[in-house]
Design a protein around this motif. Structure first.
Motif, PDB file in Angstrom:
ATOM      1  N   THR A 117      13.786   2.610 -40.006  1.00 24.27           N
ATOM      2  CA  THR A 117      13.714   1.228 -39.499  1.00 24.27           C
ATOM      3  C   THR A 117      15.014   0.487 -39.821  1.00 24.27           C
ATOM      4  O   THR A 117      15.565  -0.224 -38.971  1.00 24.27           O
ATOM      5  CB  THR A 117      12.508   0.481 -40.116  1.00 24.27           C
ATOM      6  N   LEU A 120      17.885   1.409 -37.500  1.00 21.99           N
ATOM      7  CA  LEU A 120      17.748   0.784 -36.175  1.00 21.99           C
ATOM      8  C   LEU A 120      18.051  -0.717 -36.245  1.00 21.99           C
ATOM      9  O   LEU A 120      18.710  -1.269 -35.364  1.00 21.99           O
ATOM     10  CB  LEU A 120      16.334   1.013 -35.624  1.00 21.99           C
ATOM     11  N   MET A 121      17.568  -1.374 -37.310  1.00 21.64           N
ATOM     12  CA  MET A 121      17.825  -2.812 -37.463  1.00 21.64           C
ATOM     13  C   MET A 121      19.323  -3.091 -37.573  1.00 21.64           C
ATOM     14  O   MET A 121      19.834  -4.059 -36.996  1.00 21.64           O
ATOM     15  CB  MET A 121      17.102  -3.357 -38.699  1.00 21.64           C
ATOM     16  N   ASP A 159      16.440 -11.467 -40.761  1.00 15.71           N
ATOM     17  CA  ASP A 159      15.873 -12.369 -39.737  1.00 15.71           C
ATOM     18  C   ASP A 159      15.540 -13.753 -40.295  1.00 15.71           C
ATOM     19  O   ASP A 159      14.379 -14.191 -40.231  1.00 15.71           O
ATOM     20  CB  ASP A 159      14.619 -11.755 -39.092  1.00 15.71           C
TER      21      ASP A 159
ATOM     22  N   LEU B  31       8.779  -8.067 -41.575  1.00 12.11           N
ATOM     23  CA  LEU B  31       9.050  -6.918 -42.438  1.00 12.11           C
ATOM     24  C   LEU B  31       7.966  -6.659 -43.486  1.00 12.11           C
ATOM     25  O   LEU B  31       7.975  -5.624 -44.141  1.00 12.11           O
ATOM     26  CB  LEU B  31      10.446  -7.028 -43.083  1.00 12.11           C
ATOM     27  N   SER B  34       5.421  -4.738 -40.695  1.00 14.14           N
ATOM     28  CA  SER B  34       5.915  -3.665 -39.810  1.00 14.14           C
ATOM     29  C   SER B  34       5.848  -2.250 -40.419  1.00 14.14           C
ATOM     30  O   SER B  34       5.614  -1.294 -39.673  1.00 14.14           O
ATOM     31  CB  SER B  34       7.322  -3.981 -39.301  1.00 14.14           C
ATOM     32  N   PRO B  35       6.011  -2.074 -41.750  1.00 17.07           N
ATOM     33  CA  PRO B  35       5.918  -0.688 -42.264  1.00 17.07           C
ATOM     34  C   PRO B  35       4.544  -0.043 -42.012  1.00 17.07           C
ATOM     35  O   PRO B  35       4.471   1.120 -41.602  1.00 17.07           O
ATOM     36  CB  PRO B  35       6.201  -0.841 -43.768  1.00 17.07           C
ATOM     37  N   ARG B  38       4.210   0.751 -38.371  1.00 13.87           N
ATOM     38  CA  ARG B  38       4.976   1.966 -38.041  1.00 13.87           C
ATOM     39  C   ARG B  38       4.180   3.226 -38.386  1.00 13.87           C
ATOM     40  O   ARG B  38       4.032   4.131 -37.556  1.00 13.87           O
ATOM     41  CB  ARG B  38       6.298   1.959 -38.819  1.00 13.87           C
ATOM     42  N   ASP B  64       9.928  -9.922 -35.845  1.00 13.12           N
ATOM     43  CA  ASP B  64      11.312  -9.857 -36.284  1.00 13.12           C
ATOM     44  C   ASP B  64      11.923  -8.521 -35.866  1.00 13.12           C
ATOM     45  O   ASP B  64      11.283  -7.709 -35.183  1.00 13.12           O
ATOM     46  CB  ASP B  64      11.423 -10.123 -37.797  1.00 13.12           C
ATOM     47  N   SER B  65      13.155  -8.298 -36.282  1.00 18.45           N
ATOM     48  CA  SER B  65      13.850  -7.092 -35.804  1.00 18.45           C
ATOM     49  C   SER B  65      13.290  -5.817 -36.431  1.00 18.45           C
ATOM     50  O   SER B  65      13.500  -4.733 -35.883  1.00 18.45           O
ATOM     51  CB  SER B  65      15.352  -7.205 -36.036  1.00 18.45           C
ATOM     52  N   SER B  66      12.551  -5.924 -37.545  1.00  6.74           N
ATOM     53  CA  SER B  66      11.937  -4.704 -38.100  1.00  6.74           C
ATOM     54  C   SER B  66      10.819  -4.233 -37.157  1.00  6.74           C
ATOM     55  O   SER B  66      10.630  -3.026 -36.949  1.00  6.74           O
ATOM     56  CB  SER B  66      11.394  -4.937 -39.521  1.00  6.74           C
ATOM     57  N   ILE B  68      10.752  -4.870 -33.903  1.00  6.22           N
ATOM     58  CA  ILE B  68      11.451  -4.363 -32.710  1.00  6.22           C
ATOM     59  C   ILE B  68      11.915  -2.930 -32.980  1.00  6.22           C
ATOM     60  O   ILE B  68      11.813  -2.048 -32.125  1.00  6.22           O
ATOM     61  CB  ILE B  68      12.669  -5.260 -32.364  1.00  6.22           C
ATOM     62  N   ALA B  69      12.431  -2.705 -34.203  1.00  5.38           N
ATOM     63  CA  ALA B  69      12.912  -1.358 -34.571  1.00  5.38           C
ATOM     64  C   ALA B  69      11.761  -0.348 -34.491  1.00  5.38           C
ATOM     65  O   ALA B  69      11.957   0.790 -34.047  1.00  5.38           O
ATOM     66  CB  ALA B  69      13.514  -1.384 -35.970  1.00  5.38           C
ATOM     67  N   VAL B  70      10.576  -0.770 -34.904  1.00 10.75           N
ATOM     68  CA  VAL B  70       9.409   0.120 -34.826  1.00 10.75           C
ATOM     69  C   VAL B  70       9.105   0.475 -33.362  1.00 10.75           C
ATOM     70  O   VAL B  70       8.819   1.631 -33.031  1.00 10.75           O
ATOM     71  CB  VAL B  70       8.176  -0.531 -35.512  1.00 10.75           C
ATOM     72  N   VAL B  72      11.271   0.516 -30.960  1.00  9.53           N
ATOM     73  CA  VAL B  72      12.350   1.414 -30.508  1.00  9.53           C
ATOM     74  C   VAL B  72      12.044   2.848 -30.970  1.00  9.53           C
ATOM     75  O   VAL B  72      12.234   3.814 -30.227  1.00  9.53           O
ATOM     76  CB  VAL B  72      13.733   0.956 -31.047  1.00  9.53           C
ATOM     77  N   GLU B  73      11.535   2.962 -32.191  1.00  8.79           N
ATOM     78  CA  GLU B  73      11.221   4.307 -32.717  1.00  8.79           C
ATOM     79  C   GLU B  73      10.115   4.971 -31.886  1.00  8.79           C
ATOM     80  O   GLU B  73      10.166   6.182 -31.638  1.00  8.79           O
ATOM     81  CB  GLU B  73      10.817   4.205 -34.190  1.00  8.79           C
ATOM     82  N   LEU B 103      18.020  -5.495 -25.691  1.00 10.44           N
ATOM     83  CA  LEU B 103      17.009  -4.431 -25.646  1.00 10.44           C
ATOM     84  C   LEU B 103      16.079  -4.605 -24.451  1.00 10.44           C
ATOM     85  O   LEU B 103      15.192  -3.793 -24.230  1.00 10.44           O
ATOM     86  CB  LEU B 103      16.180  -4.433 -26.938  1.00 10.44           C
TER      87      LEU B 103
END
Lengths: 267, 120
Positions: A117, A120-121, A159, B31, B34-35, B38, B64-66, B68-70, B72-73, B103
């Motif tokens: 994560t 990617l961030m 963020d 954040l 999000s873990p 995920r 948040d971007s965490s 979004i990162a999930v 993307v994964e 994105l």
């Protein structure tokens, strides 16, 4: 009434026998970009440092999202600092780390996010400031403007809902400065981030500000929208806004005590 | 169509429908949350082997971007087998984040679940 993100209430700062900030009041609204203007020694950087919790408040208080900075313990202050982003003048990057690792640092230090994560961030933040292709470079291998953008990517890592910028245009060429300004505007408009910008660069201030305040000798002497500031008839505001040679600021320097000027330069 | 129990506050409903995994997210995702999201998503993907993933985001005012990162994964996973990730009914702040991070071209973005279902 718009939501207040930061409420500065009779905030005072005293260094030795000198009052640097004199019981100032200021409301900063959620989602706005507020520019704090002022010459050297006006107290603007001290105010920013008080708002980020790195300089103690000697009188009054500053409330962020309703929480008093004065009442915060050391642990609370550390938590608070994780919730805000700060872009320092120098970018404040670690020279031994790549740009990507600099951006990842707050995420690795302050969160339990998995490395997948985080990676990617970091890519997302670097793309946001236009530096993704420079991720593996060291700070010494990039220009001053790029360092500033990398510093912004790092300030954005967690963020934050509030971003503080200390002289974001200082030392940058006009094009790079305009690029940084565009980023500040985009973050504000698209993400609803509250931005507090300390600067004395008027071109930049007029581009980004929703509202401006002018600080002089520890007190606010004017506030308003960029248009209102441009139309002000106050001699001090006019001299500052238009960079005039003659006016109260230069008059003060001619007539003021040399010692006082020397001491105030270091605020 | 199979309803899947997830035990996550931000993901009360997951559904396997044809070859798609439909995930209806709820609330702000940051954040702190999000873990777990995920872990759950990667497990669901492994379990159901979907071709496409549809995130219904009507009830997500902010991520948040965490988060979004999930997402993307998850796209990385399904793209290997030619699949796509579709985002449904983005709220303004989420849309802003995707736009600013460029994105919005990586994901398929639609307004309704019906439109998402038609994207095969």
């Amino acid at each position: 009434m718009p939501d207040i993100a930061i409420k500065v209430s009779k905030a005072t700062k005293i260094f030795g026998s000198r009052t640097v900030l004199d019981a100032i009041d200021l409301d900063i609204y959620r989602g706005e970009t507020l520019v704090i203007l002022g010459g050297s020694g006006s107290g603007k950087s001290t105010l920013l440092r008080m708002m980020i919790g790195s300089v103690p408040i000697d009188g009054g208080d500053i409330l962020v999202h309703g929480k008093s900075l004065c009442d915060m313990s050391r642990t609370d202050l550390n938590e608070y600092r994780k919730s805000i982003g700060v872009l320092f003048q120098s970018g404040a990057l670690y020279n031994s780390m790549t740009i990507a690792d600099n951006v990842a640092l707050p995420l690795r230090e302050h969160t339990d996010l998995p490395e997948e994560t985080i990676e990617l961030m970091v890519k997302i933040k670097l793309e946001l400031v236009g530096l993704r292709e420079h991720a593996t470079k060291l700070p010494s291998e990039i220009s001053g403007g790029m360092k500033k953008r990398a510093g912004l990517a790092r300030a954005l890592a967690l963020d934050p809902s509030i971003l503080f910028y200390d002289e974001p245009s200082a030392g940058l060429d006009p094009v790079t400065s305009a690029e940084i300004d565009e980023l500040i505007i985009k973050l504000n408009k698209l993400l609803g981030v509250t931005s507090v910008v300390v600067t004395h660069e008027m071109d930049s201030a007029f581009r980004i500000a929703d509202r401006m305040v002018l600080l002089d000798r520890g007190k606010f002497v004017a506030s308003g929208t960029p248009e209102q500031m441009k139309k002000s008839t106050d001699p001090l505001v006019r001299q500052f806004v238009y960079g005039l040679i003659d006016g109260p600021l230069t008059e003060r320097k001619r007539t003021g005590a040399y010692e006082s000027d020397l001491l105030m330069d270091n605020i | 169509m199979a309803e899947i129990q997830t035990y996550l506050d931000v993901l009360p409903t997951a559904r396997h429908e044809d070859d798609a995994l439909i995930l209806t997210l709820t609330g702000e995702i940051d954040l702190h949350t999000s873990p777990d999201l995920r872990t759950t998503l990667l497990s669901l993907i492994q379990q159901t082997q979907p071709k496409n993933i549809i995130f219904v985001l009507s009830k997500v005012p902010y991520m948040d971007s965490s988060a979004i990162a999930v997402m993307v994964e998850t796209l990385q996973r399904v793209r290997k087998s030619g699949g796509k990730v579709v985002l449904v009914d983005l709220q303004p702040r989420v849309k802003g984040l995707l736009e600013i991070a460029r994105l919005n071209t990586i994901f398929h973005i639609v307004s309704t679940l019906d439109e998402a279902r038609k994207l095969k």
